[in-house]
Design a protein around this motif. Structure first.
Motif, PDB file in Angstrom:
ATOM      1  N   ASP A 530       4.357   2.584  -3.475  1.00 35.76           N
ATOM      2  CA  ASP A 530       4.287   1.207  -2.972  1.00 35.76           C
ATOM      3  C   ASP A 530       3.944   1.142  -1.480  1.00 35.76           C
ATOM      4  N   SER A 531       3.225   2.141  -0.993  1.00 37.72           N
ATOM      5  CA  SER A 531       2.821   2.138   0.425  1.00 37.72           C
ATOM      6  C   SER A 531       1.315   1.899   0.540  1.00 37.72           C
ATOM      7  N   SER A 532       0.910   1.394   1.698  1.00 38.21           N
ATOM      8  CA  SER A 532      -0.525   1.246   2.027  1.00 38.21           C
ATOM      9  C   SER A 532      -0.851   2.217   3.155  1.00 38.21           C
ATOM     10  N   CYS A 533      -1.940   2.962   2.962  1.00 35.91           N
ATOM     11  CA  CYS A 533      -2.251   4.038   3.907  1.00 35.91           C
ATOM     12  C   CYS A 533      -3.603   3.799   4.579  1.00 35.91           C
ATOM     13  N   ARG A 534      -3.699   4.304   5.775  1.00 35.27           N
ATOM     14  CA  ARG A 534      -4.964   4.324   6.509  1.00 35.27           C
ATOM     15  C   ARG A 534      -5.330   5.775   6.785  1.00 35.27           C
ATOM     16  N   PHE A 555       2.283   2.954   5.387  1.00 35.81           N
ATOM     17  CA  PHE A 555       3.194   1.908   5.814  1.00 35.81           C
ATOM     18  C   PHE A 555       3.847   1.272   4.579  1.00 35.81           C
ATOM     19  N   LYS A 556       5.110   0.867   4.778  1.00 36.29           N
ATOM     20  CA  LYS A 556       5.836   0.188   3.705  1.00 36.29           C
ATOM     21  C   LYS A 556       6.874  -0.726   4.350  1.00 36.29           C
ATOM     22  N   ASP A 557       6.854  -1.959   3.891  1.00 36.99           N
ATOM     23  CA  ASP A 557       7.789  -2.970   4.402  1.00 36.99           C
ATOM     24  C   ASP A 557       7.672  -3.124   5.926  1.00 36.99           C
ATOM     25  N   GLY A 558       6.429  -3.000   6.458  1.00 34.96           N
ATOM     26  CA  GLY A 558       6.174  -3.222   7.875  1.00 34.96           C
ATOM     27  C   GLY A 558       6.586  -2.089   8.768  1.00 34.96           C
ATOM     28  N   VAL A 559       6.848  -0.895   8.181  1.00 33.40           N
ATOM     29  CA  VAL A 559       7.297   0.230   8.982  1.00 33.40           C
ATOM     30  C   VAL A 559       6.490   1.453   8.584  1.00 33.40           C
TER      31      VAL A 559
END
Length: 570
Positions: A530-534, A555-559
């Protein structure tokens, strides 16, 4: 159906202009096969999946480029923006458009539309993979290099070929015109010779005939002497008839107007022979007629003024012809000759008051008068050429009057016929140049050299090369900047700590570029759930020479929950 068939036939002839000889068929066929095969190879190697439709499309466009150069250029530009297979055809399309499109507006418009379409199709295709500026720069540089440069070369070759054809045609035309000028000059010279023979020899033969007629009735001569004189008179009459025939032949073969030879105005064979020429020679004509037993009154009135050479020669010939006609048609009749110098012109008047019984009738040997019908016509032409006029007609006293008005400043120098050199000669006014009589034109100075079309094409090529060079430099700079935007330096990577707010981390990271990072998501460790990565490239050396060093921030939950540095093998 007939309308459709005719329209289809016209469209085919426009798209595939002939004639299709065997050499052209082989050349076009081999070219279409080679370009189609090359497009197929490029598409197969690039794995675009468009190899099957692109190869026959390239072959068909290659065949249509001769009849529809602008259309093929635009279509090839659009296809080249979507895939790389049509790029070799773009060179041929640019060449054909530059060589075959003659209207500058159409040519410039087709290249402008082609560039806009190839750029637009490239941007649409690679919008998510490369910066727009980079795509536009590469499209412009490639279009200038692959289409505009061949078009400039094709344009230069076409203009050079057209210029050489025009010069060859002009050279042939000049040769024909010189041959015509030489022929006309020879005809004018024949006409002048005929006129001089008529005026000079005719006058002397008429005097011989008058003298012989007078001797025939001389009672002091014996019968044998009178018979010899009669033979002499008949010979003179026969000579006059033959002279008229020769003059007629020369007149028939010459269609040009006679050129009055001003240089001949002072040339002659001596007094009394008709070659003295000029106003001063008129007195010799009067003395010759008086010696033949004719009463001739000569009056000169007014202040004498200088005449142009051609005008003086015309006055001499007018008086000579008038005396000749008087001796032939009214032998023994008195003749009045007057030269009046008016304020603006010289008036020459010859009057024959009346004609007594002809000498031939009194002698019992009536002889037909020989006349060629060219005398008065020649006199009018001579007067016209110097700007004057001649009037001839009967008088109330049953005589004959001939009057001419000759201006002091005639038409000399007005042209080849009116007194100027024929064909650009440099002799006296009215004089026929020697080269025209020989049929060999002189070698003229070379005309001023025109600027070669190669200069314009070279300037255009230099401008295009400079533009391409500038675009290449600009593209390299843009590529380096895009690489920097996609790379995370090691110090930056170490300074970022897990648990930092996502907004703060994104402000620290470079903007990135999908052109370099689109394939980095495949491979590597599994990201957190459930994370978004760059993904970014790393400036550190990886494990060996193969693969890419990748930096990943998730990033996950703004962190920031993970940062990873790893190597991705191809």
């Amino acid at each position: 159906m007939d309308v459709i068939a005719r329209a289809w036939s016209k469209a085919v002839r426009t798209a595939l202009p002939g004639p299709w000889r065997l050499g052209l068929v082989l050349r076009e066929g081999i070219g279409a096969i080679l370009l189609g095969g090359l497009a197929l190879m490029i598409e197969v190697l690039s794995r675009s999946g468009l190899a099957v439709p692109v190869a026959p499309l390239v072959a068909v466009l290659f065949l249509l480029r001769r009849g529809l150069p602008a259309t093929v250029l635009v279509a090839t530009a659009v296809a080249s923006g979507w895939c790389g297979g049509p790029l070799p055809l773009l060179v041929c399309a640019g060449w054909s458009a530059g060589a075959r499109v003659t209207r500058v507006g159409v040519l410039a418009g087709s290249f402008t539309v082609g560039f806009v379409l190839i750029t637009a199709s490239s941007v649409v295709k690679d919008m998510d993979q490369a910066p727009v500026k980079l795509v536009v720069g590469l499209s412009l540089g490639g279009f200038l290099l692959l289409a505009v440069l061949p078009a400039l070369w094709g344009r230069y070759r076409a203009q050079r070929r057209a210029l050489m054809d025009a010069l060859s045609e002009r050279n042939e035309q000049l040769l024909r015109e010189r041959a015509m000028v030489a022929h006309q000059a020879r005809l004018r010279e024949r006409h002048r010779i005929a006129q001089d023979m008529h005026d000079s020899l005719g006058h002397q033969l008429a005097l011989i005939s008058v003298h012989s007629g007078a001797l025939e009735v001389d009672r002091t001569l014996s019968d044998r002497q009178r018979e010899a004189v009669g033979v002499l008179r008949l010979a003179a009459v026969a000579a006059m008839r033959e002279l008229r025939e020769v003059v007629g032949v020369l007149h028939d073969e010459s269609t040009a107007a006679p050129a009055v030879a001003g240089a001949a105005a002072g040339a002659g064979a001596g007094p009394g022979v008709g070659g003295a020429g000029g106003v001063d020679g008129i007195e010799q004509l009067v003395e010759s007629s008086r010696a033949a037993g004719t009463v001739v009154a000569f009056v000169r009135d007014g202040e004498r003024r200088p005449l142009a050479a051609s005008a003086g020669h015309a006055a001499y010939r007018i008086v000579q012809e008038a005396l000749t006609n008087a001796h032939k048609h009214a032998p023994g009749a008195p003749i009045n000759i007057a030269l009046r110098y008016e304020p603006d012109a010289l008036v020459v008047e010859v009057v024959n008051p009346g004609a007594p019984e002809p000498v031939g009738v009194r002698a019992g040997r009536a002889t037909a008068v020989v006349s060629g019908g060219q005398g008065l016509t020649g006199l009018r032409e001579r007067a016209r050429l110097v700007g004057g006029m001649v009037h001839a007609g009967p008088t109330p006293e049953a005589g004959f009057r001939l009057a001419a008005v000759l201006p002091y400043e005639g038409a000399e120098g007005a042209g080849g016929v009116a007194g100027g050199p024929v064909g650009g000669g440099t002799g006296a006014p009215g004089e026929v140049p020697d080269w025209a009589l020989d049929g060999v034109p002189p070698v003229e100075a070379a005309p001023p050299r025109r600027r070669s079309p190669a200069i314009g094409c070279a300037i255009g090529g230099a401008v295009v090369l400079l533009a391409v060079l500038g675009l290449v430099v600009w593209g390299v700079v843009a590529f380096i900047r895009a690489t920097d935007d996609s790379t995370v330096r090691r110090p930056l990577y170490d300074s970022v700590e897990v648990g930092t707010a996502e907004a703060d981390v994104r402000r620290m990271l470079p903007p990135g570029n999908s052109f370099f990072t689109k394939d980095l998501e495949r491979g590597g460790p599994t990201p957190p759930a459930d994370s978004s990565c760059r993904y970014f490239l790393s400036d550190t050396d990886g494990e060996g020479w193969e693969g890419d060093n990748v930096v990943r921030f998730c990033f996950k939950d703004g962190v920031l929950v993970e940062k990873k540095h790893y190597n991705v093998s191809p």
